[in-house]
Write a protein that holds these residues in place. Structure first.
Motif, PDB file in Angstrom:
ATOM      1  N   SER A 130       0.831  -1.199   0.000  1.00  0.00           N
ATOM      2  CA  SER A 130       0.000   0.000   0.000  1.00  0.00           C
ATOM      3  C   SER A 130       0.871   1.258   0.000  1.00  0.00           C
ATOM      4  N   ASP A 131       0.402   2.285  -0.678  1.00  0.00           N
ATOM      5  CA  ASP A 131       1.124   3.554  -0.693  1.00  0.00           C
ATOM      6  C   ASP A 131       1.151   4.216   0.682  1.00  0.00           C
ATOM      7  N   SER A 132       0.280   3.775   1.582  1.00  0.00           N
ATOM      8  CA  SER A 132       0.268   4.347   2.930  1.00  0.00           C
ATOM      9  C   SER A 132       1.526   4.005   3.722  1.00  0.00           C
ATOM     10  N   VAL A 133       2.340   3.078   3.195  1.00  0.00           N
ATOM     11  CA  VAL A 133       3.571   2.724   3.900  1.00  0.00           C
ATOM     12  C   VAL A 133       4.521   3.915   3.988  1.00  0.00           C
ATOM     13  N   ARG A 134       4.404   4.842   3.058  1.00  0.00           N
ATOM     14  CA  ARG A 134       5.249   6.033   3.071  1.00  0.00           C
ATOM     15  C   ARG A 134       5.060   6.797   4.388  1.00  0.00           C
ATOM     16  N   VAL A 135       3.808   7.056   4.737  1.00  0.00           N
ATOM     17  CA  VAL A 135       3.510   7.800   5.967  1.00  0.00           C
ATOM     18  C   VAL A 135       3.877   6.986   7.200  1.00  0.00           C
ATOM     19  N   GLN A 136       3.607   5.680   7.155  1.00  0.00           N
ATOM     20  CA  GLN A 136       3.879   4.834   8.317  1.00  0.00           C
ATOM     21  C   GLN A 136       5.374   4.797   8.643  1.00  0.00           C
ATOM     22  N   THR A 155       4.810  -4.084  10.453  1.00  0.00           N
ATOM     23  CA  THR A 155       3.561  -4.573   9.855  1.00  0.00           C
ATOM     24  C   THR A 155       2.908  -3.423   9.104  1.00  0.00           C
ATOM     25  N   PHE A 156       2.693  -3.603   7.811  1.00  0.00           N
ATOM     26  CA  PHE A 156       2.097  -2.541   7.005  1.00  0.00           C
ATOM     27  C   PHE A 156       0.996  -3.128   6.127  1.00  0.00           C
ATOM     28  N   LEU A 157       0.196  -2.238   5.560  1.00  0.00           N
ATOM     29  CA  LEU A 157      -0.969  -2.645   4.773  1.00  0.00           C
ATOM     30  C   LEU A 157      -0.556  -3.224   3.428  1.00  0.00           C
ATOM     31  N   ALA A 158      -1.251  -4.289   3.043  1.00  0.00           N
ATOM     32  CA  ALA A 158      -1.093  -4.806   1.681  1.00  0.00           C
ATOM     33  C   ALA A 158      -1.887  -3.926   0.715  1.00  0.00           C
TER      34      ALA A 158
END
Length: 442
Positions: A130-136, A155-158
């Motif tokens: 997921s592109d949200s990994v950037r913020v995480q 642990t990050f979103l698929a």
């Protein structure tokens, strides 16, 4: 005048036919009653069937939204990628602008055994994250820069397509060109699942995240807060105004043509389409008063106008239900008109007032049309701190997700509908319980 004589046999036949006609009439009435009961039961069964189909359709599509596929792997926070020139002490902005998606991609590629120089494979690996990994990852590094140069389990979103495939929502038997996930990605997905790196977790993000163009990172958190602000505004404004208007019209106002006109208009306002209130709110609160568009305050004011007729009608009905003997007894004991109303009539009418108020709030909670007109369809990712901040509402969020083209938003839409239905059911059950708890039978 000559009289026609009736023979004994004819008189006996007439006397015998009267009970038969009576029996035929009774049988006809009993048959009509049975038919009416059958019609009633058929109507109830018909309604329950459609209710079941509706709930089954929503739940079957939306229950998977409460689970989210996540990848847990060791991630190397490479100093070469995050802070190659070791400038974090003098330039903290360097940590914010680092290429964190590459950090996650390289970590996943190492777990899958993909060579770093295989660009096609690396693109497919990147498509699983997921592109949200950037913020995480950025938040992890900025909160603790000491992890740079170390390897940490994360642990990050698929990605939404991988999440849909892992949940069985994508038909993997169709040709590769007809689906959004490749055969190689399917093999990697199975490999990660077998090793335990890919698993399903409870989707807390659905309740805390705001709007997002990535379905796996989208949530109703902002919509829930916006709806809460609006319901508080509706409750604070509509309850006292509606109850005060009802008490005056029912207990104090003279019965004349003017009050009759007011009553007729209140009943008419209760039947006005909700979109008309949206037009009124746009003209008065946004264009004239200058309140900000997409603010929960404006939405609450519009819904207050829409809810007032419902509360007034319910409150007047509750006041009428109080027996006149209560008023007569209070007045006979020397109480004033004001004391009679507020000390005796209003407490006895309170269960009906609470029921009408809660039902009115539930009606307002599910409204979409008036909120669309005042601009509450904005893309709001941050939780509103005050009712003056941009916000959206739960039914509006459902409307926006329903217009998205990606497959993963279908389950998000149905999941949000389930959340809205739960709130509506709880509010209606609360109204029933309050009424049964405090009502008195006369």
């Amino acid at each position: 005048m000559s009289q026609v004589s009736m023979s004994p046999s004819m008189a006996a036949l007439g006397a015998a036919s009267r009970p038969e006609r009576r029996d035929i009439g009774l049988r006809g009435r009993y048959a009509a009653e049975r038919r009416f009961r059958l019609y009633g039961m058929a109507a109830i069964a018909f309604g329950l069937l459609f209710l079941f189909l509706l709930l089954f359709s929503v739940v079957s599509k939306g229950y998977t939204a409460f689970q989210q596929s996540m990848i847990t792997i060791p991630v190397e926070f490479s100093e070469q990628i995050i802070d190659k020139d070791n400038e974090r002490a003098t330039n903290p902005q360097k940590l914010v602008s680092a290429n964190y998606p590459v950090v996650a991609r390289d970590a996943l590629a190492r777990v899958l055994g993909v060579a770093a120089d295989d660009r096609a494979a690396m693109r497919e690996v990147n498509g699983m994250i997921s592109d949200s990994v950037r913020v995480q990852l950025r938040n992890l590094v900025t909160a603790n820069p000491a992890i740079i140069g170390t390897t940490q389990p994360v642990t990050f979103l698929a990605h939404g397509d991988l999440d849909s495939a892992f949940k069985g929502q994508i038909n993997l038997d169709v040709p590769e060109k007809d689906r959004k996930i490749s055969d190689r990605q399917i093999g990697w997905m199975n490999q990660l699942a077998e090793s335990g790196a890919l698993s399903k977790h409870f989707n807390t993000g659905l309740f805390v995240n705001g709007a997002s163009s990535r379905p796996e990172a989208a949530g109703v958190g902002v919509a829930l807060i916006g709806s809460l602000y609006m319901m508080l505004i509706v409750l604070v404004l509509s309850l006292p105004i509606g109850v005060a208007a009802s008490i005056y019209l029912e207990e104090f106002a003279p019965k004349n043509r003017f009050t009759d006109l007011i009553e007729v208009n209140i009943n008419n306002l209760a039947a006005v389409p909700s979109i008309v209130y949206g037009l009124l709110g746009l003209a008065v609160f946004v264009n004239f008063a200058g309140f900000p568009r997409s603010a929960a305050l404006v939405g609450g004011l519009v819904l207050t106008l829409m809810t007032l007729p419902t509360i007034i009608i319910a409150t007047r009905a509750a006041l009428k239900a109080v027996p006149p003997s209560i008023r007569s007894a209070a007045l006979g004991l020397g109480a004033s008109k004001m004391q009679t109303v507020f000390h005796h009539v209003l407490p006895l009418a309170m269960p009906g007032i609470l029921t009408g108020t809660i039902i009115g709030l539930a009606h307002a909670l599910g409204e979409t049309a008036p909120l669309l007109l005042i601009g509450m369809v904005a893309f709001v990712a941050d939780v509103p701190a005050t009712p003056m901040d941009p916000a959206t509402a739960l039914p509006v969020q459902i409307y926006m997700w329903a217009n998205e083209a990606e497959r993963a938003f279908v389950e998000r839409t149905s999941g949000a509908i389930i959340v809205l239905l739960i709130f509506l059911i709880l509010m209606n059950v609360g109204a029933i319980l309050l009424r049964r708890r405090f009502e008195r039978r006369w």
